[in-house]
Design a protein around this motif. Structure first.
Motif, short mmCIF file in Angstrom:
data_model
loop_
_atom_site.label_atom_id
_atom_site.label_comp_id
_atom_site.label_asym_id
_atom_site.label_seq_id
_atom_site.Cartn_x
_atom_site.Cartn_y
_atom_site.Cartn_z
N ASN A 166 23.29 4.84 -49.29
CA ASN A 166 21.98 5.49 -49.30
C ASN A 166 20.88 4.53 -48.90
O ASN A 166 19.96 4.91 -48.16
N TYR A 203 14.49 5.71 -42.63
CA TYR A 203 13.31 6.59 -42.68
C TYR A 203 12.09 5.79 -43.13
O TYR A 203 12.22 4.86 -43.91
N TYR A 207 13.61 10.22 -36.38
CA TYR A 207 14.37 11.39 -36.84
C TYR A 207 13.66 12.14 -37.96
O TYR A 207 14.11 13.21 -38.36
N ASN A 210 12.24 11.56 -44.09
CA ASN A 210 13.20 11.23 -45.15
C ASN A 210 14.36 12.21 -45.11
O ASN A 210 14.26 13.28 -44.50
N ASP A 211 15.46 11.82 -45.75
CA ASP A 211 16.56 12.77 -45.94
C ASP A 211 16.49 13.30 -47.37
O ASP A 211 15.40 13.54 -47.88
N GLU A 212 17.63 13.49 -48.05
CA GLU A 212 17.61 14.16 -49.35
C GLU A 212 16.87 13.38 -50.44
O GLU A 212 16.34 13.96 -51.36
N CYS A 222 19.07 6.13 -42.45
CA CYS A 222 18.92 7.41 -41.76
C CYS A 222 20.28 7.88 -41.26
O CYS A 222 20.75 7.46 -40.21
N HIS A 223 20.91 8.77 -42.00
CA HIS A 223 22.24 9.25 -41.62
C HIS A 223 22.19 10.22 -40.45
O HIS A 223 23.24 10.52 -39.86
N ALA A 224 21.00 10.70 -40.09
CA ALA A 224 20.87 11.58 -38.93
C ALA A 224 20.97 10.80 -37.62
O ALA A 224 21.21 11.40 -36.56
N PHE A 260 21.66 11.65 -49.98
CA PHE A 260 22.00 12.07 -48.62
C PHE A 260 22.86 13.32 -48.71
O PHE A 260 23.42 13.65 -49.76
#
Length: 475
Positions: A166, A203, A207, A210-212, A222-224, A260
């Motif tokens: 994460n 993040y 992209y 932020n994610d989750e 950034c997993h995207a 995430f």
């Protein structure tokens, strides 16, 4: 998760409760819960007076399966000795019937020789590069880690890696055009030279914002970003494949999966296989089940964890009637009594008697087993789990102080009846078994009774005060 940031996280999310593949290989302890045929060999390594047999054989999965050991606690001794400490215990753990060990995050982290690993810097430095003020990690050298894993495999045990993907820590400062300020996101100089990162791999970036969920003030991966995905599980020398194919880890414990999407774990598992379990710190069983299904992974059964605290510490064994992850899907439920982050259950032996006689994949905490509880009683419960805890579960009786449940057996194994007594006096109950005209005994040795079940399968059993008994056919 790092204990030093636990309070921050609890406050940020409002409560302690919310504080924290098809290729999946299921642990043996889940293999026969719902009449799934598995070719296993009976484990004869009975540690003491539960029956005859050797106590020196390497772990072999029995009809009830195996048990997971959490092979660390928070702030284990620094100085690079921990891998050797764990390696020295593997034979005894295997003999006791423990089939897998979960290790702390193994790669170099920002706090160098003092880090518990939850602030990762270089995923490919296992104590073999001089960075962050040390060559070895807190736990030891890469050579010592590899020796531990080799020894575990010689003992027929699996080894699970704690995976922290994460957030990162230990990067250098660089200007980030998406924040308009400097961020600690420059990991171009990691000593391994693998998975170098910059601001666009965290993040805020191109992209999004932020994610989750971010964790504390750490840079949030950034997993995207396809580059991040490729390095985590895609390429031949990705983190996942390096851990699996080079370091020889057998499975994964994913830290802080609230940070995430479950698709990340799903993709990881699809790429490399192996057992996996997620740390989704939430008591809502619907949340746990949804994440496990979407991640194609097991999940720690926090629903059961909080219900056990209510039951055993607050004299309300009726709470064990409530919903839990192991009741929804025992194949994806990893049960536990305590871990390195949280330790709220006082009546631990009752809790271990519960998880080691019920469905799911039970976890034993290092300090409970090695330091705090009676090891002989723990080994007895492990043997009972591996040899008798088969089939579906039927709850036979509950009140505030008493709980009786029956494992219904499978494929010729008779199952068991567990009687937990949280009162201050001996208790007795008539219960219905699956056995007619059969002599039974208490495999814990707490009761000296050897009753014979009636033709209608009813029998009277007993349990000592503040303790438990476990009954099965006297064979």
């Amino acid at each position: 998760m790092k204990k030093s940031t636990l309070l921050y996280y609890c406050l940020a999310f409002g409560s302690v409760i919310s504080c924290r593949s098809n290729d999946e290989i299921l642990p043996a302890s889940q293999a026969e819960v719902h009449n799934k045929t598995v070719d296993v060999t009976h484990h004869d390594g009975r540690p003491f007076s539960t029956g005859n047999g050797s106590s020196t054989a390497k772990f072999v999965a029995g009809p009830g399966g195996g048990v997971l050991m959490q092979g660390f606690y928070w702030d284990v001794p620094a100085g690079g000795t921990w891998w050797d400490t764990v390696r020295g215990k593997l034979t005894d753990w295997s003999n006791a019937g423990i089939g897998a060990v979960w290790l702390p995050p193994a790669s170099k982290a920002q706090n160098g020789p003092y880090s518990m690993g939850y602030d990762p810097t270089d995923y490919y430095d296992f104590g073999n590069f001089n960075q962050n003020g040390t060559v070895e990690t807190r736990f030891g050298s890469r050579t010592e880690l590899e020796a531990l894993i080799t020894k575990a495999h010689e003992e027929n045990m699996q080894v699970y890696a704690d995976i922290v993907i994460n957030h990162n820590s230990g990067g250098q400062s660089e200007y980030n055009p998406y924040t308009g300020s400097n961020t600690w996101t420059n990991f171009s100089g990691v000593a391994s030279g693998k998975f170098t990162r910059n601001y666009n791999d965290f993040y805020k970036n191109s992209y999004g914002n932020n994610d989750e969920g971010s964790f504390g003030d750490f840079p949030d991966l950034c997993h995207a970003n396809p580059y991040v995905q490729d390095w985590l599980w895609g390429r031949d020398d990705s983190v996942a494949k390096y851990y699996k194919n080079v370091m020889k880890f057998d499975g994964w414990r994913f830290d802080y999966v609230k940070g995430f999407g479950p698709w990340v774990v799903n993709n990881w598992n699809s790429s490399v296989g192996g057992f996996s379990v997620g740390e989704l710190w939430d008591s809502n069983v619907n949340t746990l089940e949804s994440w496990a299904n979407n991640a194609n992974s097991s999940v720690f059964d926090f629903a059961a964890y909080y219900k056990m605290d209510e039951a055993f510490d607050n004299n309300n064994l009726n709470a064990l009637n409530d919903d839990m992850m192991w009741k929804r899907n025992p194949y994806k439920a990893v049960t536990f009594v305590t871990n390195h982050d949280t330790d709220i259950i006082y009546n631990k032996m009752l809790a271990y008697a519960y998880i080691l006689t019920h469905e799911g994949y039970p976890t034993i905490f290092y300090r409970d087993y090695e330091e705090w509880l009676n090891k002989e009683r723990m080994n007895n419960l492990i043997w009972i789990h591996n040899n008798k805890a088969t089939g579906t579960t039927s709850i036979l009786y509950t009140d505030n102080d008493e709980y009786i449940a029956r494992r219904n057996g499978y494929n010729g194994n008779p199952g068991l009846v567990v009687y937990i007594n949280n009162s201050s006096s001996w208790q007795e109950r008539w219960i219905q078994t699956n056995w007619a005209g059969k002599q039974i005994k208490d495999f814990t040795g707490n009761s000296s009774w050897y009753p014979t079940t009636q033709g209608d399968q009813w029998v009277k059993i007993q349990s000592p005060p503040n303790s438990y008994s476990v009954w099965s056919l006297n064979q």
